[in-house]
Design a protein around this motif. Structure first.
Motif, PDB file in Angstrom:
ATOM      1  N   ARG A 220       9.225   0.564  -5.982  1.00  0.00           N
ATOM      2  CA  ARG A 220       7.955  -0.072  -6.350  1.00  0.00           C
ATOM      3  C   ARG A 220       7.336  -0.831  -5.170  1.00  0.00           C
ATOM      4  O   ARG A 220       6.133  -0.713  -4.892  1.00  0.00           O
ATOM      5  CB  ARG A 220       8.172  -1.014  -7.545  1.00  0.00           C
ATOM      6  N   HIS A 221       8.161  -1.612  -4.484  1.00  0.00           N
ATOM      7  CA  HIS A 221       7.671  -2.366  -3.328  1.00  0.00           C
ATOM      8  C   HIS A 221       7.173  -1.419  -2.239  1.00  0.00           C
ATOM      9  O   HIS A 221       6.116  -1.660  -1.627  1.00  0.00           O
ATOM     10  CB  HIS A 221       8.781  -3.258  -2.775  1.00  0.00           C
ATOM     11  N   THR A 222       7.916  -0.352  -1.994  1.00  0.00           N
ATOM     12  CA  THR A 222       7.529   0.601  -0.952  1.00  0.00           C
ATOM     13  C   THR A 222       6.214   1.281  -1.287  1.00  0.00           C
ATOM     14  O   THR A 222       5.350   1.462  -0.425  1.00  0.00           O
ATOM     15  CB  THR A 222       8.633   1.656  -0.749  1.00  0.00           C
ATOM     16  N   CYS A 223       6.043   1.660  -2.552  1.00  0.00           N
ATOM     17  CA  CYS A 223       4.777   2.286  -2.970  1.00  0.00           C
ATOM     18  C   CYS A 223       3.608   1.338  -2.776  1.00  0.00           C
ATOM     19  O   CYS A 223       2.515   1.764  -2.370  1.00  0.00           O
ATOM     20  CB  CYS A 223       4.862   2.720  -4.434  1.00  0.00           C
ATOM     21  N   ARG A 224       3.834   0.056  -3.032  1.00  0.00           N
ATOM     22  CA  ARG A 224       2.774  -0.930  -2.812  1.00  0.00           C
ATOM     23  C   ARG A 224       2.432  -1.020  -1.315  1.00  0.00           C
ATOM     24  O   ARG A 224       1.251  -1.087  -0.939  1.00  0.00           O
ATOM     25  CB  ARG A 224       3.215  -2.291  -3.339  1.00  0.00           C
ATOM     26  N   GLN A 225       3.450  -0.977  -0.479  1.00  0.00           N
ATOM     27  CA  GLN A 225       3.217  -1.013   0.974  1.00  0.00           C
ATOM     28  C   GLN A 225       2.501   0.247   1.466  1.00  0.00           C
ATOM     29  O   GLN A 225       1.640   0.180   2.347  1.00  0.00           O
ATOM     30  CB  GLN A 225       4.543  -1.192   1.709  1.00  0.00           C
ATOM     31  N   VAL A 226       2.858   1.389   0.897  1.00  0.00           N
ATOM     32  CA  VAL A 226       2.176   2.637   1.260  1.00  0.00           C
ATOM     33  C   VAL A 226       0.687   2.526   0.958  1.00  0.00           C
ATOM     34  O   VAL A 226      -0.170   2.902   1.776  1.00  0.00           O
ATOM     35  CB  VAL A 226       2.792   3.842   0.513  1.00  0.00           C
ATOM     36  N   LEU A 227       0.356   1.983  -0.214  1.00  0.00           N
ATOM     37  CA  LEU A 227      -1.051   1.831  -0.594  1.00  0.00           C
ATOM     38  C   LEU A 227      -1.771   0.847   0.327  1.00  0.00           C
ATOM     39  O   LEU A 227      -2.889   1.124   0.798  1.00  0.00           O
ATOM     40  CB  LEU A 227      -1.156   1.364  -2.042  1.00  0.00           C
ATOM     41  N   LEU A 228      -1.141  -0.282   0.626  1.00  0.00           N
ATOM     42  CA  LEU A 228      -1.774  -1.283   1.483  1.00  0.00           C
ATOM     43  C   LEU A 228      -2.024  -0.729   2.888  1.00  0.00           C
ATOM     44  O   LEU A 228      -3.107  -0.922   3.466  1.00  0.00           O
ATOM     45  CB  LEU A 228      -0.901  -2.537   1.560  1.00  0.00           C
ATOM     46  N   TYR A 229      -1.035  -0.054   3.431  1.00  0.00           N
ATOM     47  CA  TYR A 229      -1.205   0.517   4.778  1.00  0.00           C
ATOM     48  C   TYR A 229      -2.222   1.652   4.782  1.00  0.00           C
ATOM     49  O   TYR A 229      -2.940   1.845   5.770  1.00  0.00           O
ATOM     50  CB  TYR A 229       0.137   1.000   5.331  1.00  0.00           C
ATOM     51  N   THR A 230      -2.294   2.397   3.694  1.00  0.00           N
ATOM     52  CA  THR A 230      -3.294   3.466   3.611  1.00  0.00           C
ATOM     53  C   THR A 230      -4.706   2.886   3.604  1.00  0.00           C
ATOM     54  O   THR A 230      -5.620   3.421   4.254  1.00  0.00           O
ATOM     55  CB  THR A 230      -3.059   4.328   2.358  1.00  0.00           C
ATOM     56  N   LEU A 231      -4.902   1.786   2.889  1.00  0.00           N
ATOM     57  CA  LEU A 231      -6.199   1.112   2.901  1.00  0.00           C
ATOM     58  C   LEU A 231      -6.528   0.614   4.312  1.00  0.00           C
ATOM     59  O   LEU A 231      -7.665   0.749   4.784  1.00  0.00           O
ATOM     60  CB  LEU A 231      -6.192  -0.063   1.917  1.00  0.00           C
ATOM     61  N   GLY A 232      -5.522   0.073   4.984  1.00  0.00           N
ATOM     62  CA  GLY A 232      -5.723  -0.364   6.362  1.00  0.00           C
ATOM     63  C   GLY A 232      -6.028   0.796   7.292  1.00  0.00           C
ATOM     64  O   GLY A 232      -6.845   0.683   8.217  1.00  0.00           O
ATOM     65  N   LEU A 233      -5.378   1.927   7.028  1.00  0.00           N
ATOM     66  CA  LEU A 233      -5.615   3.128   7.836  1.00  0.00           C
ATOM     67  C   LEU A 233      -7.055   3.606   7.709  1.00  0.00           C
ATOM     68  O   LEU A 233      -7.702   3.945   8.708  1.00  0.00           O
ATOM     69  CB  LEU A 233      -4.648   4.234   7.389  1.00  0.00           C
TER      70      LEU A 233
END
Length: 301
Positions: A220-233
């Motif tokens: 769950r935490h990793t999926c949240r980080q994937v989403l946050l970094y994708t928005l930053g990307l």
């Protein structure tokens, strides 16, 4: 010996030599090197002025050789970990089909040849930057970060983000803000790309004792980080338009490709599955290739 057997013996030896060559080539991770070379060439073609053909060719070859050496060194240093992971246990070093000494000699030969080529026929700056990139990936990431911290791919991502900067430096002899912008895009792309892989391979990493984010902090935490970094990307990907490095064609493409990536990351966050993580990982590769290709297309349009 029956002389009629000689042609058959030669064929067997040739087949054996070809098989050995394929084993050596496989430890250079050709698909990874191809993506590195692609982004390096894009960096060359986006650099201002006319691209010197000879420098571009020698620069591409030198960068590719050192990248191949870094990949082979990574396989060499991770052979024991690779041997316990389903995804990597079939690699030549992990399975014992190649000896450590011959792989080390092969990697050293590739690396030295690439660095010598860059120094003699391109420019010293590119050689030193490429050497630093090699050290960052093969030593800092592989030996120091990967086995110690779940943020390994964030901290070690700088090495993977260098190819367009290397390409830029190869044809201009310097590094400017636009080249660093290309670096930033790949740097921010690396975590969601690699964590998508780590998500559906988390049991392998746990077995090998590698503290990847899904292992230490959960899915769950990793999926949240994937989403946050994708928005930053996506935010980083539109910067070339606002710095006048690109035009509307690129902006529309960056937003469209980014929207798809965000859709994948959002779906991961809401309804995780290994199948979806694998699809996200695959799209991340397509995303980067199309993003850089569109940046180049926009430049020449």
């Amino acid at each position: 010996m029956d002389f009629t057997d000689q042609p058959r013996i030669r064929l067997v030896r040739a087949a054996s030599a070809a098989h050995r060559l394929r084993e050596f080539i496989s430890i250079t991770k050709p698909r990874v090197v191809a993506l590195i070379l692609f982004t390096a060439v894009i960096g060359m073609l986006l650099a201002p002025g006319t691209t010197p053909l000879a420098q571009a060719v020698f620069g591409a070859v030198g960068i590719a050789l050192v990248a191949a050496a870094a990949a082979a060194t990574n396989c060499l240093l991770e052979a024991k970990r690779d041997a316990v992971m389903a995804r990597t246990r079939g690699r030549p070093l992990a399975s014992g089909r190649l000896r450590t000494t011959e792989a080390a000699a092969f990697a050293a030969g590739l690396g030295l040849a690439g660095l010598a080529l860059l120094h003699a026929l391109v420019n010293p700056l590119t050689m030193w930057l490429t050497l630093a990139t090699f050290a960052g990936y093969a030593i800092v990431y592989t030996l120091l970060l990967k086995p110690r911290t779940p943020h390994n791919i964030v901290l070690g991502g700088a090495a993977g983000a260098m190819p367009p900067v290397l390409g830029w430096a190869a044809v201009t002899g310097d590094v400017c803000a636009d080249a660093l912008l290309l670096f930033l895009i790949i740097f921010v792309w690396t975590p969601p790309h690699f964590w998508s892989l780590a998500l559906y391979r988390r049991n392998d990493y746990a077995k090998a004792g590698v503290p990847m984010l899904p292992v230490t902090h959960g899915v769950r935490h990793t999926c949240r980080q994937v989403l946050l970094y994708t928005l930053g990307l996506v935010a980083a990907s539109v910067l070339p338009f606002f710095t006048h490095m690109s035009g509307v064609v690129y902006l529309v493409s960056a937003l469209s490709l980014g929207a798809i990536f965000i859709a994948y990351a959002t779906a991961l966050r809401r309804r995780y599955s290994d199948k979806l993580a694998r699809a996200t990982f695959r799209y991340s590769i397509v995303y980067l290739a199309l993003l850089f290709a569109t940046l180049l297309l926009d430049r020449y349009l």
